[in-house]
Design an enzyme around this catalytic site. Structure first.
Site, short mmCIF file in Angstrom:
data_model
loop_
_atom_site.label_atom_id
_atom_site.label_comp_id
_atom_site.label_asym_id
_atom_site.label_seq_id
_atom_site.Cartn_x
_atom_site.Cartn_y
_atom_site.Cartn_z
N ASP A 43 34.72 31.58 70.78
CA ASP A 43 35.61 32.44 71.57
C ASP A 43 35.57 33.89 71.08
O ASP A 43 35.29 34.15 69.91
CB ASP A 43 37.05 31.89 71.48
N GLY A 44 35.85 34.80 71.99
CA GLY A 44 35.98 36.21 71.61
C GLY A 44 34.83 37.10 72.08
O GLY A 44 34.77 38.27 71.70
N TRP A 48 34.89 41.28 72.01
CA TRP A 48 33.88 41.94 71.18
C TRP A 48 33.14 43.00 72.00
O TRP A 48 32.98 44.14 71.55
CB TRP A 48 32.89 40.89 70.65
N ARG A 56 30.85 42.96 79.81
CA ARG A 56 31.20 41.60 79.35
C ARG A 56 30.00 40.70 79.11
O ARG A 56 29.95 39.95 78.14
CB ARG A 56 32.05 40.91 80.42
N ASN A 91 36.93 27.62 83.02
CA ASN A 91 36.24 28.92 83.08
C ASN A 91 35.74 29.29 84.48
O ASN A 91 35.38 30.44 84.73
CB ASN A 91 35.09 28.98 82.07
N GLU A 230 39.20 18.17 60.92
CA GLU A 230 39.73 19.34 60.20
C GLU A 230 39.55 20.54 61.12
O GLU A 230 38.47 20.74 61.68
CB GLU A 230 38.94 19.57 58.90
C1 IPE Z 1 37.52 28.35 75.43
O1 IPE Z 1 37.72 29.72 75.47
C2 IPE Z 1 36.28 27.97 76.18
C3 IPE Z 1 35.02 28.35 75.55
C4 IPE Z 1 34.88 28.93 74.40
C5 IPE Z 1 33.84 28.01 76.31
P1 IPE Z 1 38.67 30.40 76.58
O2 IPE Z 1 38.67 31.85 76.30
O3 IPE Z 1 38.24 29.98 77.94
O4 IPE Z 1 40.07 29.73 76.27
P2 IPE Z 1 41.53 30.31 76.49
O5 IPE Z 1 41.60 30.79 77.91
O6 IPE Z 1 41.72 31.41 75.49
O7 IPE Z 1 42.44 29.15 76.21
C1 IPE Z 2 34.12 32.80 74.98
O1 IPE Z 2 34.46 34.14 74.96
C2 IPE Z 2 33.04 32.49 75.98
C3 IPE Z 2 33.51 31.74 77.16
C4 IPE Z 2 34.72 31.29 77.32
C5 IPE Z 2 32.54 31.48 78.19
P1 IPE Z 2 35.47 34.74 76.04
O2 IPE Z 2 34.69 35.07 77.27
O3 IPE Z 2 36.62 33.83 76.24
O4 IPE Z 2 35.92 36.07 75.36
P2 IPE Z 2 37.42 36.53 75.07
O5 IPE Z 2 38.10 35.40 74.39
O6 IPE Z 2 38.03 36.84 76.40
O7 IPE Z 2 37.26 37.73 74.21
MG MG Z 3 38.39 33.52 75.28
#
Ligand code: IPE
Ligand code: IPE
Ligand code: MG
Length: 263
Positions: A43-44, A48, A56, A91, A230
């Site tokens: 995530d993130g 980033w 994006r 997603n 864990e």
């Molecule tokens: C979880 O991240 C899904 C993946 C990393 C593929 P999201 O960004 O979709 O989750 P939420 O919305 O913060 O719960």
């Molecule tokens: C995780 O990163 C990738 C997917 C969920 C596909 P994000 O796209 O959720 O990025 P943030 O969390 O919004 O920064």
């Molecule tokens: Mg995310």
């Protein structure tokens, strides 16, 4: 994580030329309890990209690059299975443009990394309802699965259109059909029988789950399988998560006592 404490002499390099582990450090980690199965919530990516002033999709692209380094590090340590959460059933709610660029990145990753995976012994697998993915992604997935099917160093399991609740629904639907057809009696339904209907049946439960990006939730990831995993939540966004962070997570895992209800 106390990365500043990590030694700076590294013996094994990743693809981008960065040093991963000193051989001494690798040996000491290998002598400890190495998790057989590590699952990662990557995530993130978008935060980033935003911080770097990039679109994006560049965050997602860098995320795909980061995954390869972590697979390599996990292989070096002797981890048997690495499951990576790539796209959740939720997603699809993102903009059509973002979903499209993610699908394109998955296809490219599977095509461009195929030969490297084969050379490095990475067996590519997938969990999730892949029937809903675009044809080009499914095709790339099938081809990479086929090409790497005899690889034995590590299983890389991509969670694509994956949701823990969706997986349980699909499993229960199949089980209900078997009960209806008389091949299984209701009293035969046990935890291990139900586990056998899940997408993860051949990999076992993860010992360690790492979520990057600072959020502290599971977001519908491996709901059944993480009962006793864990959990580690780290602040680095996924594109900044390096093999050094991975190594530190495994070191912390080795310090934790896993009671599983006993002791
Ligand atoms: C979880 O991240 C899904 C993946 C990393 C593929 P999201 O960004 O979709 O989750 P939420 O919305 O913060 O719960
Ligand atoms: C995780 O990163 C990738 C997917 C969920 C596909 P994000 O796209 O959720 O990025 P943030 O969390 O919004 O920064
Ligand atoms: Mg995310």
């Amino acid at each position: 994580m106390g990365l500043e404490k990590m030694p700076t002499r590294w013996a094994v390099s990743d693809e981008r030329g960065r040093k991963i582990f000193s051989s001494q450090e690798l040996d000491s980690l290998k002598q400890g309890r190495v998790p057989k199965h590590v699952a990662i919530i990557m995530d993130g990516n978008r935060r980033w990209a935003l911080r770097q002033g990039l679109p994006r999709f560049m965050g997602h692209w860098e995320g795909a690059e980061a995954l390869h380094d972590i697979v390599k590090a996990a292989s070096e340590l002797g981890v048997q299975t690495l499951t990576a959460y790539c796209f959740s059933t939720e997603n699809w709610k993102r903009s059509a443009e973002e979903v499209e660029s993610l699908m394109e990145i998955f296809r490219l990753y599977l095509e461009l990394r195929r030969e490297t995976m084969l050379a490095e012994g990475v067996r590519l697998c997938a969990i999730g309802d892949i029937t809903h993915l675009p044809g080009a992604v499914r095709q790339a997935l099938e081809e990479t699965r086929k090409v790497t099917s005899s690889c034995q160093t590590i299983n890389l399991v991509l969670a694509l259109n994956y949701g823990g609740r969706d997986e349980i629904c699909r499993a229960v639907r199949c089980l209900a059909l078997d009960i209806q057809q008389g091949t299984i009696r209701p009293e035969e339904v046990t935890e291990s029988l139900l586990s056998g209907y899940l997408d993860t049946s051949s990999f076992g439960d993860p010992d360690l789950v790492i979520r990057t990006g600072g959020e502290v939730r599971m977001s519908n990831f491996l709901s059944w399988q993480t009962s006793y995993a864990e959990l580690m939540f780290v602040s680095e966004p996924w594109p900044e998560f390096t093999p050094r962070h991975f190594l530190e997570a495994v070191r912390l895992f080795q310090e934790r006592e896993r009671r599983v209800g006993g002791l």
